[in-house]
Enzyme design. Structure first.
Site, PDB file in Angstrom:
ATOM      1  CG  ASP A  85      20.643  39.559  37.166  1.00 44.33           C
ATOM      2  OD1 ASP A  85      19.682  39.892  36.455  1.00 44.33           O
ATOM      3  OD2 ASP A  85      20.583  39.496  38.414  1.00 44.33           O
TER       4      ASP A  85
ATOM      5  CD  GLU B  82      43.334  34.836  30.340  1.00 49.70           C
ATOM      6  OE1 GLU B  82      43.107  33.621  30.542  1.00 49.70           O
ATOM      7  OE2 GLU B  82      43.617  35.638  31.254  1.00 49.70           O
TER       8      GLU B  82
END
Length: 533
Positions: A217, A266
């Site tokens: 956002d 990751e």
């Protein structure tokens, strides 16, 4: 907590790069208005979980959930008090864990909203900063400033809130704090290392739970210009603002997103991040999508384009041209929780249906907003007493337009809440005519908008020329857009009258009946046709 998806679902453990987001159809669930699982009139996570099979049958690839975090709900949950807790209105952490598990079992990915520009004034950091007063180290995590004027009675600068009025509120001890949105939403200071570390931890919390990505956002708003300088002139604070502003689209945001990308990478399974970035140009939006930053950015130029062939073609061309240098997929969207539903914006249901087929045929990824597959219009006659959009209550704001697109959607039955929940009502009232637009009413009707979406999404999966890739514009009559993709042609008539052109192939889907004569196809006004060639 949720485990990784099994290898036979998304090949996560195989380490194979699929780039799933480049062609994905992502369905936005405005949680409070999607499905009510406990009959209290508010949508919630158990309700959304129960409706996941509907989304699988519809044919989407992923679900984007609007904020369900602990929040006073001053701005529809975009005022977060605790980023690691579920608000009791929506359920529990177990409920979101179960939802993610069920979605993965259905081969649906889950994207959650992340709100990093600001928090709630009920966030513990902000409450403590207020208690400790001027000079508190916690105030450095926000933008507290002394005011101007003899007694500090004037705001620190001339910035205005997007919801109307000054972007500053004064607290009893005399200092002011910055909020680009409602006063209940103080902006974080992203120059502070603790803020950055906190959001790294929040990302990992939800990635560990199993979510597949984040919609960020106000992704363009985190970093403010050094010294918080005055703008120096009046700015009309609309969402799509082409002015260069000291609180939006500052170059410093890109360091943050490079850091976040390293965290996403990751995790197995190609976790993604999507930027809500209102920028002056598409080229500026593309900067968020460089290979070491985010994966997608919403295409607000397309949202704001009107029902006009030349204008739409210009936006499509500019979008594809801007995304090419960073090798990012284009995204296309017609409606969301912040804009008037496109059926109402375009002026008719036939135009809305044609716009949907056009959008789903374009190269890249597509976002659908809940209820657009039902052809829902904007609700324009909500009583003032039920409105909850904070911009409705502030001068010079957005006039409360967002409540009309957030009315709970109808699922079935002959009276409110039309299957939304077990109760008789919903937090925003539904129009009586929505009974005929419900999922139940449209299912199995070959002429319904719901079945049109189902057919289009099925064909989008089956036809190899759709999804990510290229397009080639074809010659077409005035007011008609026609383009080719491998084995496929799309024609859409945005003009006021029927148009004729040579039939490019075999009709596989159309929004209106198609007639042919003498090798020519007659394309009705406000219609779209998909062709296999």
């Amino acid at each position: 907590m949720t485990q990784e998806l099994a290898p036979d679902v998304h090949d996560r453990s195989a380490g194979r790069h699929t780039g799933w987001w480049r062609s994905a159809v992502i369905y936005q669930v405005y949680v409070r208005s999607f499905a009510d699982g406990n009959g209290d009139g508010n949508g919630d996570l158990p309700g959304a979980r129960a409706r996941l099979p509907y989304l699988k049958d519809l044919g989407v690839d992923a679900v984007w959930l609007t904020p369900f975090y602990a929040s006073p709900q001053a701005d529809g949950g975009y005022d977060v008090a605790d980023y690691r807790a579920v608000d009791p209105m929506f359920g529990t952490l177990t409920d979101i864990d179960d939802l993610v598990r069920d979605a993965h079992a259905l081969d649906l990915r889950v994207i959650v909203d992340l709100v990093p520009n600001h928090c709630s004034d009920q966030h513990e950091w902000f409450k403590q900063a207020l208690r400790e007063g001027p000079g508190s180290p916690l105030r450095e995590r926000f933008h507290f400033r002394p005011g101007k004027g003899r007694q500090g009675e004037l705001p620190p600068n001339d910035w205005n809130s997007l919801f109307g009025g000054p972007a500053w509120t004064r607290v009893p001890d005399g200092e002011w704090y910055l909020h680009l949105f409602a006063p209940e939403q103080p902006d974080f200071n992203w120059e502070h290392q603790t803020v950055r570390d906190e959001f790294r931890s929040i990302l990992r919390f939800w990635l560990d739970l199993g979510v597949d990505g984040f919609r960020i956002d106000v992704a363009h708003g985190l970093v403010k210009a050094a010294g918080l300088p005055d703008i120096g002139h009046n700015v009309e604070m609309g969402l799509l603002n082409t002015d260069e502003l000291p609180f939006f689209d500052q170059d410093g945001v890109h360091e943050i997103y490079r850091d976040w990308r390293s965290i996403l990478d990751e995790y197995p399974g190609e976790r993604i991040a999507v930027a809500e970035a209102w920028t002056p140009t598409l080229e500026r939006s593309a900067r968020y999508l460089r290979p070491d930053e985010l994966h997608q950015a919403f295409n607000f130029e397309y949202v704001m384009a009107g029902w006009d062939a030349a204008g739409l073609r210009r936006v499509i061309d500019e979008t594809l041209r801007a995304m090419a240098p960073v090798d990012a997929p284009a995204t296309w969207v017609l409606s969301n929780h912040d804009v008037v539903r496109h059926r109402t914006r375009y002026g008719s249901l036939p135009r809305a249906r044609a716009a949907a087929l056009l959008m789903l045929a374009l190269p890249g990824s597509t976002y659908l907003y809940q209820g657009e597959e039902l052809g829902l219009p904007e609700v324009t006659d909500l009583p003032d007493a039920v409105r909850q959009d904070p911009s409705f209550f502030r001068d010079n704001g957005q006039e409360g337009l967002r409540d009309g697109c957030r009315v709970p959607i109808p699922w079935g039955g002959d009276r409110p809440s039309y299957g939304f929940g077990a109760g008789d009502g919903s937090w925003l009232p539904q129009p009586a005519q929505w009974q005929g637009l419900s999922v139940q009413a449209q299912t199995g009707d070959p002429g319904s908008t719901l079945e049109l979406y189902r057919a289009a999404l099925r064909l989008r999966r089956e036809l190899p020329g759709l999804g990510d890739g290229e397009l080639e514009w074809l010659e077409a009559p005035e007011g008609v857009l026609a383009f080719a993709r491998p084995g496929f042609v799309c024609t859409v008539n945005l003009g006021a009258a029927e148009a004729e052109m040579p039939a490019p192939g075999e009709v596989v889907l159309s929004t209106e009946p198609v007639g042919t004569q003498g090798g020519l196809v007659r394309i009705p006004a406000d219609s779209c046709i998909w062709w296999a060639v």
